[in-house]
Write a protein that holds these residues in place. Structure first.
Motif, PDB file in Angstrom:
ATOM      1  N   ILE A  17       1.151  -1.164   0.047  1.00 32.95           N
ATOM      2  CA  ILE A  17      -0.087  -0.388  -0.051  1.00 32.95           C
ATOM      3  C   ILE A  17       0.936   1.540  -0.012  1.00 32.95           C
ATOM      4  O   ILE A  17       0.580   1.973  -0.477  1.00 32.95           O
ATOM      5  CB  ILE A  17      -0.783   0.029   0.935  1.00 32.95           C
ATOM      6  CG1 ILE A  17      -2.113  -1.620   0.765  1.00 32.95           C
ATOM      7  CG2 ILE A  17      -1.167   0.908   1.392  1.00 32.95           C
ATOM      8  CD1 ILE A  17      -2.802  -1.092   2.616  1.00 32.95           C
ATOM      9  N   ALA A  21       1.415   4.444  -3.205  1.00 29.68           N
ATOM     10  CA  ALA A  21       0.690   5.916  -2.524  1.00 29.68           C
ATOM     11  C   ALA A  21       2.017   6.552  -3.281  1.00 29.68           C
ATOM     12  O   ALA A  21       1.829   7.630  -3.775  1.00 29.68           O
ATOM     13  CB  ALA A  21       0.808   5.432  -1.280  1.00 29.68           C
ATOM     14  N   GLY A  25       1.164   9.125  -5.777  1.00 29.38           N
ATOM     15  CA  GLY A  25       1.038  10.979  -5.042  1.00 29.38           C
ATOM     16  C   GLY A  25       1.736  11.713  -6.502  1.00 29.38           C
ATOM     17  O   GLY A  25       0.558  12.183  -7.591  1.00 29.38           O
ATOM     18  N   LEU A  42      -0.716  12.245  -0.501  1.00 31.26           N
ATOM     19  CA  LEU A  42      -0.150  10.933  -0.275  1.00 31.26           C
ATOM     20  C   LEU A  42       1.254  10.476  -0.625  1.00 31.26           C
ATOM     21  O   LEU A  42       1.234   9.270   0.003  1.00 31.26           O
ATOM     22  CB  LEU A  42      -1.264  10.667  -1.652  1.00 31.26           C
ATOM     23  CG  LEU A  42      -1.352   9.550  -2.239  1.00 31.26           C
ATOM     24  CD1 LEU A  42      -1.783   8.129  -1.113  1.00 31.26           C
ATOM     25  CD2 LEU A  42      -1.756   9.094  -2.919  1.00 31.26           C
ATOM     26  N   GLY A  46       3.119   8.256   2.473  1.00 30.46           N
ATOM     27  CA  GLY A  46       3.283   6.774   2.069  1.00 30.46           C
ATOM     28  C   GLY A  46       4.912   6.419   2.030  1.00 30.46           C
ATOM     29  O   GLY A  46       5.571   5.105   1.998  1.00 30.46           O
TER      30      GLY A  46
END
Length: 239
Positions: A17, A21, A25, A42, A46
């Motif tokens: 995940i 991210a 982003g 984001l 991340g």
């Protein structure tokens, strides 16, 4: 108690995940699907999670344990994030720079833009000592041309800057204003250029201010340096 296998599986999911991210982003920002600050947030969130997950993966590897795709992706994302963070060096946490700290150029047209309505666009006095410490090399351009000719040159050079757009000129005030938009995330910074008489020639001051964030990773100072250098080169030999 959670088994090592389940913990590894959870870390792989979290790592995947985080890695997505970090990739998503910039992509969303580049496509202008979401606001620049949301895209960067984001990416940053991340990246932070990827650093933690990646560090865990390295510890596991040092203990002779393998790690799955998710943690490998997190480790790669962490490297990208750390590299990006370190590229800014020791940039201070300010987002407004100028070549004239005593009398900074004033934003006029920028104040009418929807994104700036209600914002205080004055130069914060507390930024001046910080800029002096970090960026004492920032300086105005001095041209041999009279103000009217120097203003035309300032506009022409501004129009040629790669990421600058929406250039506006106020001949009466001797100013040029523009917006610089970052390529990846789409952050928009306001720029104002002021031309004034300097003996038989002209002095050209520049100010660059970010609309978002408290820091700017050094982009405004770098923008001023690039513009002044381009203007001085274009103005060499003017009279």
């Amino acid at each position: 108690m959670t088994s090592p296998h389940k913990r590894s599986g959870a870390l792989d999911v979290i790592g995947m995940i985080a890695g997505i991210a970090v990739l998503l982003g910039p992509v969303l920002g580049y496509l202008r699907v979401v606001p620049a600050l949301a895209a960067f947030s984001l990416f940053a969130l991340g990246g932070i999670v990827a650093v933690i997950t990646g560090a865990t993966a390295l510890v596991a590897s040092a203990r002779g344990r393998g790690f799955g795709f998710g943690r490998s992706l997190a480790l790669l994302a962490a490297m990208v994030f750390v590299f990006t963070a370190f590229r800014s060096g020791n940039a201070p946490r300010i987002n407004d720079f100028t070549t004239d700290l005593d009398e900074p150029p004033v934003f006029a047209f920028a104040a009418t833009r929807p994104a700036n309505v209600g914002r205080d666009l004055s130069y914060p006095a507390e930024f001046a000592p910080i800029q002096r410490d970090c960026c004492s090399d920032l300086h105005a351009a001095r041209l041999g041309a009279p103000p009217a000719q120097a203003l035309q040159l300032a506009e022409r050079v501004a129009a040629g800057m790669p990421t600058w757009r929406d250039t506006r000129v106020d001949a009466e005030k001797g100013t040029v204003e523009a917006v610089s938009e970052s390529t990846v995330f789409g952050f928009q910074d306001d720029v104002v250029i002021r031309v004034r008489p300097d003996g038989t020639g002209s002095i050209v001051d520049v100010r660059s201010k970010s609309r978002d964030g408290k820091g700017d990773m050094g982009v405004n100072a770098a923008r001023i340096r690039a513009y002044v250098a381009a203007l001085e080169q274009a103005g060499a030999g003017t009279s």
